[in-house]
Every structure is written in C-alpha cells, then in structure tokens.
Design a protein around this motif. Sequence first.
Motif, mmCIF file in Angstrom:
data_model
loop_
_atom_site.group_PDB
_atom_site.id
_atom_site.type_symbol
_atom_site.label_atom_id
_atom_site.label_comp_id
_atom_site.label_asym_id
_atom_site.label_seq_id
_atom_site.Cartn_x
_atom_site.Cartn_y
_atom_site.Cartn_z
ATOM 1 N N GLU A 119 -89.212 115.845 -25.433
ATOM 2 C CA GLU A 119 -89.910 114.963 -26.023
ATOM 3 C C GLU A 119 -90.454 113.944 -25.055
ATOM 4 O O GLU A 119 -89.264 113.095 -24.359
ATOM 5 N N PHE B 195 -92.564 110.438 -23.050
ATOM 6 C CA PHE B 195 -93.264 108.909 -23.199
ATOM 7 C C PHE B 195 -93.663 108.730 -21.827
ATOM 8 O O PHE B 195 -93.290 109.011 -20.807
ATOM 9 N N LEU C 121 -94.335 100.945 -24.819
ATOM 10 C CA LEU C 121 -94.646 102.344 -25.145
ATOM 11 C C LEU C 121 -96.168 102.211 -24.912
ATOM 12 O O LEU C 121 -97.012 101.629 -25.200
ATOM 13 N N ARG D 46 -97.046 109.001 -26.241
ATOM 14 C CA ARG D 46 -95.842 109.720 -26.520
ATOM 15 C C ARG D 46 -96.504 111.126 -26.666
ATOM 16 O O ARG D 46 -97.611 111.125 -27.229
ATOM 17 N N ILE E 232 -95.850 113.954 -28.601
ATOM 18 C CA ILE E 232 -96.103 114.400 -29.867
ATOM 19 C C ILE E 232 -97.194 113.858 -30.668
ATOM 20 O O ILE E 232 -97.996 114.403 -31.518
ATOM 21 N N ARG F 68 -89.139 110.974 -36.302
ATOM 22 C CA ARG F 68 -90.279 110.447 -35.640
ATOM 23 C C ARG F 68 -90.279 109.206 -34.974
ATOM 24 O O ARG F 68 -91.248 108.732 -34.202
ATOM 25 N N ARG G 188 -88.594 107.497 -33.179
ATOM 26 C CA ARG G 188 -88.000 106.978 -32.004
ATOM 27 C C ARG G 188 -88.469 106.234 -31.041
ATOM 28 O O ARG G 188 -87.820 105.801 -30.015
ATOM 29 N N THR G 189 -89.559 105.529 -31.293
ATOM 30 C CA THR G 189 -90.144 104.577 -30.332
ATOM 31 C C THR G 189 -89.270 103.491 -29.961
ATOM 32 O O THR G 189 -88.862 102.776 -30.960
ATOM 33 N N GLN G 190 -88.792 102.930 -28.686
ATOM 34 C CA GLN G 190 -87.882 102.170 -28.537
ATOM 35 C C GLN G 190 -88.964 100.898 -28.177
ATOM 36 O O GLN G 190 -89.842 100.941 -27.196
ATOM 37 N N PHE H 240 -88.630 97.059 -26.421
ATOM 38 C CA PHE H 240 -87.981 96.696 -25.382
ATOM 39 C C PHE H 240 -87.949 95.263 -25.439
ATOM 40 O O PHE H 240 -88.700 94.589 -25.789
#
Lengths: 108, 115
Positions: free
Chosen positions: A32, A34, A46, A49, A51, B100, B102-104, B106
């Motif tokens: 997976e 990013f 972010l 990603r 997906i 799904r 999982r976005t981190q 910061f």
Amino acid sequence: AQRVTQPEKLLSVFKGAPVELKCNYSYSGSPELFWYVQYSRQRLQLLLRHISRESIKGFTADLNKGETSFHLKKPFAQEEDSAMYYCALSLNTDKLIFGTGTRLQVFP
Amino acid sequence: GAGVSQSPSNKVTEKGKDVELRCDPISGHTALYWYRQSLGQGLEFLIYFQGNSAPDKSGLPSDRFSAERTGGSVSTLTIQRTQQEDSAVYLCASSLGRGRERTQYFGPGTRLLVL
C-alpha cells in the motif's frame, strides 16, 4: 527487507514542464503506497494514496507491481508545487516506511 | 478540528541529559506513531501504538529511547543520556487505525538539538 527508494534528492523544472518523481519499493507482500508532501514551514501531509486512484492538485501516481514502482507525475508543474515529496510504503502493521525524499523546485 | 500537536517545538539540550517530547494526537485516533527525521536520512519509524495492544517498538534505535501512551491518548517519547547523533526532528502522527482509515496525520514536529 522492506525498502523505499527515491533516487533523486533534487528535481528542478520550469513552470509548465512535466514532472515525474521516482519511487521504487521492495516488499514481498501486497503493498500500500502513499505520497506525502511537506511545503515550506508546514507539516507533512498526505498527497495521495494508490488505493484511491485519484488525482490531487494535478498529481497522479500509478502502482506498477511489475516494476515495483509508484512514480508521482504531473503534466504541468506550478511554482506552488515546490516542496519536499516523500514516497511511503505501508506494511500490514500500519507503520510507514519512507523514502529519503525528493525536493522539487519549480522555477518561474 | 485540531490536528496533532507536539511540544516543545524546539529543544536544545546538552549531551548526556534526558529529554521528553510530547504528542497530543487527534481526538478519537486510536493509532499513534513516532518518526525521526534526520538530515539526509528521510523519515525513520520509531514506535507505534494501536489501541490497547502492545506497542511496536521495532524502530527504536537503542534502549535509551522509550515511549509511553497514557490513557490511549497523549504520548511521551523519552530519550535518556542524549547523544549528538540524536539531533533530529521528531514527528508524531495519528490515525483512526487499521483498514482503509490508515491515513496518518502528522504533527509539526519537535526539533531536538543535542550540543
């Protein structure tokens, strides 16, 4: 061992030129991936990603399992795209393995 | 809403002293991560907390490094007997956890300088 490689430390282009920031990974599982971006004096955030298969700020990235790559592309760079870009691989345990980053400089 | 916050933003210490770095994750986020950003080294994973599970400490570089997460929220990263090579930016991130989400997200980081 899991690894993310960003071969370019610095990429300089002129405004309007196409951009490709390279990212290769090594991971035996189902990856997976990013792209994170850090603009000057801002926190890491972010960008996209794999997906989601979406385009953010004109950027896209396609996962190529055969070449184990996840290159970030934009057809026409803008000055505001200047930033540090990190490619990251998420393992099953959710921690991220980051590449060393590529600084993108877009000149007017 | 409020994002991940970290304190202090900057810390200068002398070699051999202990330091504590604090992270306040986004409310409701069950997962919390610490990373280290050293010059030319990119971001290095240190430790990961997920809910009440035992933390993943596999990235801690030595036994001088430890971290706690109290009450499933605030986390403290402690570095004992600091060395000059500990100088770096320490980043904290939080996420909703597995799957799904999982976005981190910061925090701004703590810049540590060991003299």
